[in-house]
Scaffold this motif. Structure first.
Motif, PDB file in Angstrom:
ATOM      1  N   THR A  31       0.847  -1.181   0.000  1.00 44.75           N
ATOM      2  CA  THR A  31       0.000   0.000   0.000  1.00 44.75           C
ATOM      3  C   THR A  31       0.894   1.247   0.000  1.00 44.75           C
ATOM      4  OG1 THR A  31      -1.971   0.969   1.052  1.00 44.75           O
ATOM      5  CG2 THR A  31      -0.215   0.208   2.516  1.00 44.75           C
ATOM      6  N   LYS A  47      -0.920  15.318   2.574  1.00 40.99           N
ATOM      7  CA  LYS A  47      -2.061  14.632   1.963  1.00 40.99           C
ATOM      8  C   LYS A  47      -1.565  13.707   0.860  1.00 40.99           C
ATOM      9  CE  LYS A  47      -6.529  15.540  -0.257  1.00 40.99           C
ATOM     10  NZ  LYS A  47      -7.433  16.598  -0.793  1.00 40.99           N
ATOM     11  N   ARG A  77      -4.074  10.834  -4.800  1.00 46.92           N
ATOM     12  CA  ARG A  77      -5.098   9.846  -5.165  1.00 46.92           C
ATOM     13  C   ARG A  77      -4.893   9.298  -6.572  1.00 46.92           C
ATOM     14  NH1 ARG A  77     -10.106  13.647  -3.874  1.00 46.92           N
ATOM     15  NH2 ARG A  77      -8.633  15.031  -4.951  1.00 46.92           N
ATOM     16  N   ALA A 118      -2.345   4.916   3.041  1.00 47.48           N
ATOM     17  CA  ALA A 118      -3.453   5.249   2.148  1.00 47.48           C
ATOM     18  C   ALA A 118      -3.465   4.263   0.986  1.00 47.48           C
ATOM     19  CB  ALA A 118      -3.311   6.674   1.624  1.00 47.48           C
ATOM     20  N   ALA A 135      -5.976  -0.001   7.176  1.00 51.57           N
ATOM     21  CA  ALA A 135      -5.509   0.444   5.861  1.00 51.57           C
ATOM     22  C   ALA A 135      -5.151  -0.740   4.968  1.00 51.57           C
ATOM     23  CB  ALA A 135      -4.299   1.356   6.025  1.00 51.57           C
TER      24      ALA A 135
END
Length: 421
Positions: free
Chosen positions: A143, A153, A156, A272, A349
């Motif tokens: 991951t 952050k 994505r 994430a 996660a």
């Protein structure tokens, strides 16, 4: 008929002797765990044994060095000796089934409630040619792990990733700093990018497809990443990846739960989902899911008792302990409803990433893939061959070895390199 005066005493001794034998019966379990995983497994076994009646079969654990584990299983079970139960990685399943029936099929034992209780993909990993040969115990996936100080952050998409990395690079004078660190020359890690393009190792049959055009596209994109200054390290290695992240010289890594224990104290990190790939039409990076299962030897003299323990270990009682004490991601789906696990940032996660993953092939032919695929990766990254030429060469090498395997000329496949600690 007149009985001998000592008959009651003899009967009592016989009963005591029989009871002692019953108590002495054992289900022997082999594993390769160390540290917290070993301690957690020992705790599960102690609880199981304590719950058994006085005459019940007891479980006995035996730890085997992990680097010798699979070879020792192959050597002992092929002679009809060894453990009743053992924990093993999925990539050995096909070879052991095809190589002499070392594993007991579990379909006879399974009811729908057991089949449906696991995280999707994990029972599939323990299934070969339609039969289940082990119950899944835990899983691992790669991951995104990021340094919150350098990258508050996580990206994505790959487009976001490149923009964030460009800004990070512009804001530093440290030439050793990179944005993303992972062992991208390792085929196991590269598979996530390969799958995003629809790439694969096998077509149905199974038929080797390392030369698939989608695989070529994934390597072409990797070359573009490598060419961008400051995006990834020039010579990736697991040791370098750890060093860069711990020294604050890498904003993020692609790695699995085994990496967490290597993160230095003081690093504020988060996990994430891996980003989607704009160049692949927005499809997500999709890593392999590696699964450890618990199987029963076909030579065991205690198959019913062995299955009872296997079901316990992979059920709620075992999963809770293996998660919180052993720091494993259990294959049991319902354990992720527990508040202590739901609130755990690592376990939750990895569970989410598992929903965007593919089980690693458990075919015997998979053991033939690693060396040619690694050679292809190195040839491409060192500009010795184009992605298409390198994969064509790897395809031919694997096809040759697979043909030998299917003729029986190669014997039992060698163990591949360990891919997920």
């Amino acid at each position: 008929m007149k009985r001998h005066p000592s008959f009651p005493l003899l009967l009592l001794l016989a009963l005591v002797s029989w009871t002692g034998l019953a108590r002495a019966a054992e289900v022997v379990v082999w594993h390769g765990y160390r540290a917290s995983e070993r301690a957690a497994l020992e705790r599960v076994v102690a609880a199981y044994n304590a719950a058994q009646p006085p005459s019940g079969v007891q479980v006995k654990l035996l730890a085997i060095p992990s680097d010798a584990f699979t070879d020792k299983i192959s050597a002992t079970l092929s002679r009809g000796v060894g453990p009743d139960v053992f924990v093993f990685p999925q990539d050995r399943l096909g070879g052991w089934v095809e190589g002499g029936g070392l594993l007991e099929p579990l379909d006879f034992f399974l009811d729908p409630s057991v089949r449906q209780r696991y995280v999707p993909g994990t029972l599939e990993a323990m299934t070969y040619r339609g039969s289940v040969y082990a119950l899944p115990l835990n899983f691992k996936v790669i991951t995104l792990i990021y340094n919150k100080k350098l990258m508050p952050k996580p990206p994505r998409s790959t487009g976001e990733m490149l923009s964030l990395c460009k800004a990070l690079r512009a804001g530093t004078k440290d030439k050793d700093r990179v944005c993303l660190a992972y062992p991208y020359s390792d085929f196991y890690y590269h598979a996530a990018l390969m799958h995003a393009f629809g790439g694969r190792v096998f077509d149905p049959g199974p038929r080797v497809r390392l030369d698939a055009p989608e695989n070529v596209k994934s390597l072409e994109l990797l070359l573009k990443w490598v060419a961008q200054p400051g995006l990834v390290p020039a010579e990736p290695s697991t040791a370098l990846v750890t060093s860069l992240f711990n020294e604050g010289k890498a904003a993020m890594v692609f790695s699995g739960p085994w990496f967490i224990g290597e993160i230095a104290p003081g690093i504020d990190y988060g996990l994430a989902l891996l980003p989607t790939v704009d160049e692949a039409g927005g499809k997500p990076l999709t890593p392999w899911m590696t699964v450890e299962g618990v199987g029963i030897s076909s030579h065991s003299q205690h198959k019913d008792a062995a299955y009872d323990f296997v079901r316990y270990l992979t059920g709620p009682e075992g999963a809770h302990v293996m998660a919180l004490q052993g720091r494993q991601n259990p294959a049991l789906a319902r354990v992720y409803d527990e508040p202590a696990i739901t609130s755990d940032p690592v376990l939750s996660a990895i569970r989410k990433q598992a929903e965007v993953s593919l089980p690693m092939p458990n075919l015997p032919e998979m053991t033939m893939v690693w060396s040619p695929a690694t050679s292809a990766m190195n040839a491409v990254l060192h500009r010795v061959a184009t992605p298409r030429a390198a994969l064509d060469e790897a395809q031919k090498a694997v096809q040759k070895d697979v043909a030998g395997l299917r003729r029986g000329a190669k014997g039992t496949p060698e163990s591949p390199p360990a891919k997920a600690p």
